[in-house]
Design a protein around this motif. Sequence first.
Motif, PDB file in Angstrom:
ATOM      1  N   LEU A  16      11.394   4.910  -8.436  1.00 17.75           N
ATOM      2  CA  LEU A  16      10.580   6.082  -8.143  1.00 17.75           C
ATOM      3  C   LEU A  16       9.468   6.327  -9.151  1.00 17.75           C
ATOM      4  N   VAL A  17       9.692   6.018 -10.385  1.00 14.12           N
ATOM      5  CA  VAL A  17       8.754   6.377 -11.446  1.00 14.12           C
ATOM      6  C   VAL A  17       7.756   5.271 -11.774  1.00 14.12           C
ATOM      7  N   LEU A  18       8.149   4.032 -11.609  1.00 13.29           N
ATOM      8  CA  LEU A  18       7.290   2.917 -12.004  1.00 13.29           C
ATOM      9  C   LEU A  18       6.045   2.858 -11.125  1.00 13.29           C
ATOM     10  N   ASP A  19       4.899   2.793 -11.742  1.00  8.92           N
ATOM     11  CA  ASP A  19       3.611   2.753 -11.057  1.00  8.92           C
ATOM     12  C   ASP A  19       3.280   1.296 -10.733  1.00  8.92           C
ATOM     13  N   ARG A  20       3.323   0.937  -9.424  1.00 14.06           N
ATOM     14  CA  ARG A  20       3.106  -0.453  -9.022  1.00 14.06           C
ATOM     15  C   ARG A  20       2.022  -0.550  -7.951  1.00 14.06           C
ATOM     16  N   PRO A  21       0.759  -0.448  -8.341  1.00 14.46           N
ATOM     17  CA  PRO A  21      -0.298  -0.597  -7.332  1.00 14.46           C
ATOM     18  C   PRO A  21      -0.468  -2.061  -6.927  1.00 14.46           C
ATOM     19  N   VAL A  22      -0.951  -2.265  -5.701  1.00 10.98           N
ATOM     20  CA  VAL A  22      -1.232  -3.615  -5.207  1.00 10.98           C
ATOM     21  C   VAL A  22      -2.531  -4.116  -5.822  1.00 10.98           C
ATOM     22  N   LEU A  23      -3.451  -3.181  -6.072  1.00 10.32           N
ATOM     23  CA  LEU A  23      -4.753  -3.514  -6.651  1.00 10.32           C
ATOM     24  C   LEU A  23      -5.132  -2.436  -7.669  1.00 10.32           C
ATOM     25  N   TYR A  24      -5.582  -2.873  -8.840  1.00  7.60           N
ATOM     26  CA  TYR A  24      -6.049  -1.958  -9.874  1.00  7.60           C
ATOM     27  C   TYR A  24      -7.412  -2.456 -10.356  1.00  7.60           C
ATOM     28  N   VAL A  25      -8.418  -1.579 -10.297  1.00  8.22           N
ATOM     29  CA  VAL A  25      -9.763  -1.938 -10.741  1.00  8.22           C
ATOM     30  C   VAL A  25     -10.230  -0.865 -11.713  1.00  8.22           C
ATOM     31  N   HIS A  26     -10.694  -1.294 -12.896  1.00  9.97           N
ATOM     32  CA  HIS A  26     -11.173  -0.373 -13.925  1.00  9.97           C
ATOM     33  C   HIS A  26     -12.692  -0.518 -14.063  1.00  9.97           C
ATOM     34  N   PHE A  27     -13.390   0.615 -14.078  1.00 11.04           N
ATOM     35  CA  PHE A  27     -14.847   0.642 -14.196  1.00 11.04           C
ATOM     36  C   PHE A  27     -15.262   1.307 -15.498  1.00 11.04           C
ATOM     37  N   LYS A  28     -16.321   0.787 -16.094  1.00  9.62           N
ATOM     38  CA  LYS A  28     -16.925   1.404 -17.274  1.00  9.62           C
ATOM     39  C   LYS A  28     -18.433   1.293 -17.113  1.00  9.62           C
ATOM     40  N   LYS A  29     -19.085   2.430 -17.026  1.00 11.86           N
ATOM     41  CA  LYS A  29     -20.534   2.512 -16.827  1.00 11.86           C
ATOM     42  C   LYS A  29     -20.976   1.718 -15.591  1.00 11.86           C
ATOM     43  N   GLY A  30     -20.172   1.784 -14.554  1.00 12.26           N
ATOM     44  CA  GLY A  30     -20.507   1.126 -13.299  1.00 12.26           C
ATOM     45  C   GLY A  30     -20.141  -0.343 -13.226  1.00 12.26           C
ATOM     46  N   GLN A  31     -19.668  -0.943 -14.306  1.00 12.96           N
ATOM     47  CA  GLN A  31     -19.303  -2.355 -14.333  1.00 12.96           C
ATOM     48  C   GLN A  31     -17.798  -2.516 -14.136  1.00 12.96           C
ATOM     49  N   LEU A  60      -9.571   2.695  -9.984  1.00  9.12           N
ATOM     50  CA  LEU A  60      -9.180   2.733  -8.588  1.00  9.12           C
ATOM     51  C   LEU A  60      -7.847   2.011  -8.474  1.00  9.12           C
ATOM     52  N   LYS A  61      -6.886   2.647  -7.810  1.00  4.82           N
ATOM     53  CA  LYS A  61      -5.597   2.014  -7.554  1.00  4.82           C
ATOM     54  C   LYS A  61      -5.353   2.023  -6.060  1.00  4.82           C
ATOM     55  N   ALA A  62      -4.862   0.908  -5.537  1.00  5.02           N
ATOM     56  CA  ALA A  62      -4.515   0.799  -4.124  1.00  5.02           C
ATOM     57  C   ALA A  62      -3.012   0.570  -4.017  1.00  5.02           C
ATOM     58  N   TYR A  63      -2.355   1.443  -3.257  1.00  5.56           N
ATOM     59  CA  TYR A  63      -0.911   1.364  -3.069  1.00  5.56           C
ATOM     60  C   TYR A  63      -0.597   0.966  -1.636  1.00  5.56           C
ATOM     61  N   GLN A  64       0.382   0.071  -1.472  1.00  2.98           N
ATOM     62  CA  GLN A  64       0.824  -0.321  -0.140  1.00  2.98           C
ATOM     63  C   GLN A  64       1.914   0.643   0.301  1.00  2.98           C
ATOM     64  N   ARG A  65       1.684   1.335   1.414  1.00  2.00           N
ATOM     65  CA  ARG A  65       2.638   2.266   2.002  1.00  2.00           C
ATOM     66  C   ARG A  65       2.973   1.808   3.410  1.00  2.00           C
ATOM     67  N   ARG A  66       3.955   2.429   4.021  1.00  2.00           N
ATOM     68  CA  ARG A  66       4.306   2.073   5.402  1.00  2.00           C
ATOM     69  C   ARG A  66       3.154   2.346   6.352  1.00  2.00           C
ATOM     70  N   GLU A  67       2.464   3.443   6.120  1.00  2.00           N
ATOM     71  CA  GLU A  67       1.351   3.829   6.986  1.00  2.00           C
ATOM     72  C   GLU A  67       0.125   2.947   6.781  1.00  2.00           C
ATOM     73  N   GLY A  68       0.042   2.273   5.676  1.00  2.00           N
ATOM     74  CA  GLY A  68      -1.113   1.445   5.340  1.00  2.00           C
ATOM     75  C   GLY A  68      -1.407   1.544   3.857  1.00  2.00           C
ATOM     76  N   ILE A  69      -2.630   1.310   3.485  1.00  2.00           N
ATOM     77  CA  ILE A  69      -3.017   1.333   2.085  1.00  2.00           C
ATOM     78  C   ILE A  69      -3.530   2.714   1.712  1.00  2.00           C
ATOM     79  N   ARG A  70      -3.107   3.195   0.546  1.00  2.00           N
ATOM     80  CA  ARG A  70      -3.547   4.492   0.038  1.00  2.00           C
ATOM     81  C   ARG A  70      -4.329   4.247  -1.240  1.00  2.00           C
TER      82      ARG A  70
END
Length: 105
Positions: A16-31, A60-70
Amino acid sequence: MMYVIIIAAVVIFWLLVLDRPVLYVHFKKGQLVKAKGHLPVTLKHNLTEIGHHSPFDGYLKAYQRREGIRLKFSPSVPKSIQQRIRNVFPFSGLKKSGTNQKSKR
């Protein structure tokens, strides 16, 4: 008997607590500074284009859920940028990392 309850509590807490995104993207000054997970080439191109036109910091984090991606954004990402990213995000084409993506014949 008590050790079984403790182990079950630890497993439930971990799930329940562990943060496991399918995709993680970090931006700094638009890069794009850092990306973890499967980042399609077209999405990467669109994200760099959005960051080039209007620089911002955050993640930006993308999580896989039953309904789709959040999608979840950091509070520092402006709402207008969030909407632009949602418009170009491939909700149906994102692959989960570590899975076999061979087509069935």
